[in-house]
Motif scaffolding. Sequence first.
Motif, PDB file in Angstrom:
ATOM      1  N   SER A   9      -6.896   3.323   8.204  1.00  0.00           N
ATOM      2  CA  SER A   9      -7.473   4.392   7.693  1.00  0.00           C
ATOM      3  C   SER A   9      -6.664   4.552   6.191  1.00  0.00           C
ATOM      4  O   SER A   9      -7.128   4.825   5.283  1.00  0.00           O
ATOM      5  CB  SER A   9      -7.738   5.499   8.001  1.00  0.00           C
ATOM      6  N   THR A  10      -5.395   4.174   6.384  1.00  0.00           N
ATOM      7  CA  THR A  10      -4.564   4.350   4.958  1.00  0.00           C
ATOM      8  C   THR A  10      -4.679   3.217   4.150  1.00  0.00           C
ATOM      9  O   THR A  10      -4.862   3.371   2.821  1.00  0.00           O
ATOM     10  CB  THR A  10      -3.002   4.249   5.251  1.00  0.00           C
ATOM     11  N   GLN A  11      -5.067   2.191   4.794  1.00  0.00           N
ATOM     12  CA  GLN A  11      -5.436   0.736   3.872  1.00  0.00           C
ATOM     13  C   GLN A  11      -6.824   1.123   3.407  1.00  0.00           C
ATOM     14  O   GLN A  11      -6.867   0.643   2.168  1.00  0.00           O
ATOM     15  CB  GLN A  11      -5.437  -0.299   4.973  1.00  0.00           C
ATOM     16  N   LEU A  12      -7.768   1.499   4.014  1.00  0.00           N
ATOM     17  CA  LEU A  12      -9.093   1.988   3.387  1.00  0.00           C
ATOM     18  C   LEU A  12      -8.895   2.865   2.164  1.00  0.00           C
ATOM     19  O   LEU A  12      -9.426   2.776   1.224  1.00  0.00           O
ATOM     20  CB  LEU A  12     -10.008   2.280   4.427  1.00  0.00           C
ATOM     21  N   CYS A  13      -8.129   3.710   2.317  1.00  0.00           N
ATOM     22  CA  CYS A  13      -7.768   4.801   1.326  1.00  0.00           C
ATOM     23  C   CYS A  13      -7.159   4.136  -0.146  1.00  0.00           C
ATOM     24  O   CYS A  13      -7.793   4.426  -1.038  1.00  0.00           O
ATOM     25  CB  CYS A  13      -6.739   6.069   1.649  1.00  0.00           C
ATOM     26  N   ALA A  14      -6.387   3.045   0.182  1.00  0.00           N
ATOM     27  CA  ALA A  14      -5.940   2.378  -0.782  1.00  0.00           C
ATOM     28  C   ALA A  14      -7.031   1.644  -1.643  1.00  0.00           C
ATOM     29  O   ALA A  14      -7.179   1.473  -2.821  1.00  0.00           O
ATOM     30  CB  ALA A  14      -4.709   1.294  -0.378  1.00  0.00           C
ATOM     31  N   VAL A  15      -7.728   1.052  -0.792  1.00  0.00           N
ATOM     32  CA  VAL A  15      -8.871   0.221  -1.549  1.00  0.00           C
ATOM     33  C   VAL A  15      -9.922   1.233  -2.098  1.00  0.00           C
ATOM     34  O   VAL A  15     -10.344   0.844  -3.262  1.00  0.00           O
ATOM     35  CB  VAL A  15      -9.828  -0.430  -0.455  1.00  0.00           C
ATOM     36  N   LEU A  16     -10.253   2.358  -1.834  1.00  0.00           N
ATOM     37  CA  LEU A  16     -10.906   3.306  -2.375  1.00  0.00           C
ATOM     38  C   LEU A  16     -10.357   4.028  -3.470  1.00  0.00           C
ATOM     39  O   LEU A  16     -10.942   4.233  -4.250  1.00  0.00           O
ATOM     40  CB  LEU A  16     -11.218   4.414  -1.343  1.00  0.00           C
ATOM     41  N   ASP A  17      -8.914   3.841  -3.546  1.00  0.00           N
ATOM     42  CA  ASP A  17      -8.205   4.548  -4.434  1.00  0.00           C
ATOM     43  C   ASP A  17      -8.337   3.676  -5.836  1.00  0.00           C
ATOM     44  O   ASP A  17      -8.665   4.004  -6.993  1.00  0.00           O
ATOM     45  CB  ASP A  17      -6.612   4.446  -4.175  1.00  0.00           C
TER      46      ASP A  17
END
Length: 544
Positions: free
Chosen positions: A180-188
């Motif tokens: 989920s942290t990795q997904l947040c980075a993509v969304l960021d």
Amino acid sequence: MSTSIVSTIVHILKNRIQQGARSRTQKAGLFALISFLFLLAKYPNRAIGTRPRPDLDGITWKGMPLIGNTYALIKNRNRFLESIVENFEKVDRDIMSTTMLGLGRIIAINDPVLLEHILKTNFENYEKGYILNSILSQILGNGIFNSDGALWKMHRKTASHVFSTKIYRALIDGAFTTHSTQLCAVLDRAAKEGRPVDLQALFLRLTLDAFAKLSFGLEIDSLGKDGKDPFGSAFDYAVVETDERFMNPLWRVTEHLSSKADKMKSAVKVVDKYAYEAIQARRKETPEEAKERQGAGAREDLLDLFMKWRDEDGRALNDTELRDVFINFIIAGRDTTAQALSWMYYEVMKCPAVEKNIWREVDQLGKPTYEMLTKDMRYSTAVFMEALRLYPPVPRNLKTAVADDVLPNGTQVKAGDRIMFSTYAIGRNKAVWGPQAPEFLPERWFEGNNIEIEKGLLTNSTPSNDHVWAKVRKESQYKFSSFNAGPRICLGQTFATLEALTVINMISSRFQFKLVPGQGAPEPVPSLTLPMKNPLMVHVIPRK
Ligand code: HEM
């Protein structure tokens, strides 16, 4: 054409053949004509191969000669689920009998009481059966989804050891949060660049990465890579094409006549490669390496457990059998949760009151823990369940009766009949879920709310304090059947819910999503699961 007219014609033609000498071609032509007319007389309104069933007259959807309801079902293929809902509403009954070439007699049910009978009370009498197995086996092999009897029991028992509270805690601290942290980075990144993203594709990447790592120790890292996801594309193609076979009684022939057979083979090959590489890597692992991978808790993953399994003669599973385990669990672990999240966020984007309530809840919580997800994220849980009710990732299912049976409403079932149930249709059945069944209303999941609820009624309450939010309603498995029910209930129900809640906690506390205008409402693509036909394009807006 009435049966008696056809019989008379057949009789006359027979006599004519017997009367005079005919050339070979003439005889063959006459024979073909007689056979055709004979079949027409025998199957005036049902598919070839099915038996007449006067006992089902009151619930039968009249079909065409020789093909029964095949044409009507195929015609609606692209909106099959909607057509099931509509047909049940039209006949105003929760049971319907149809016939179809290839599948034979299908009794469709849309009622939790009948479902309980099939999935629990007389469980042993309703199996996946040969037809389902032959259609699915190219992709699913003989894995858990595709097996019955002793083979199914072996899969279920072996896999069940993986699903424990200890594992869930470790997943929340580890894989779920990491991905989920990795997904947040993509969304960021997307937010900073003002670039819209396909939310469905991102959820599929997240669940694939998390599940491949957890189950088989595979580092697919599709979230970390831009561009095409080769595993995902091949897998999606194979799943959609496999589903098409249910509507095509001649699929074995037509796939070979078109390029589909080759494309399917290539797709399965790509998927298999991942499985076989993981199995080979594990076979080569030394005991020290295994210890290091499993960590201090000596946690065994799915592959460890299935590699350790032995039958009573001491035989272990071979590579093909392990490959089947891999594919079955990937479809279970990747597609379902990602699709549920995609449909859920689509509904949330349409309803600011629901979105606000999720924010209220997640904004007062910190980093996800097992306790928090199971006790404090009640509103988000309700939103997720509501999405699963309206958009169940396994939207329909088929069982075959082993022996004659009688359903609780008195309907006779004969050995070989298929029972079809659609969780999608049951979830939208007003007799089951009330007049507001088609609406997305997370509030219905709270104790104390009757079905006549207003959208956003609870908008001004505070999720964690208000007594209305105290407890998420526990519905019967047969009414809320999105996770299946009875002895074959989904093994990953808790896994999926905790994974989804981790994602919701982490992304909704940081981002708001807005639908990119002009893309229209998403539609499901006919498949074994419930993917959206088109990408779910959203603008990402940082919240804090
Ligand atoms: C929202 C997510 C999910 C939904 C809605 C869901 C739903 C279902 C349904 C309807 C079935 C019955 C399928 C059939 O018999 O044809 C099923 C079976 C199963 N599910 Fe799930 N599932 C989800 C997530 C997962 C996850 C994440 C896992 C694994 C970690 C999983 C593992 C399984 C397994 C192993 C079975 C086979 C059970 C058996 O036949 O005994 N599921 N699931």
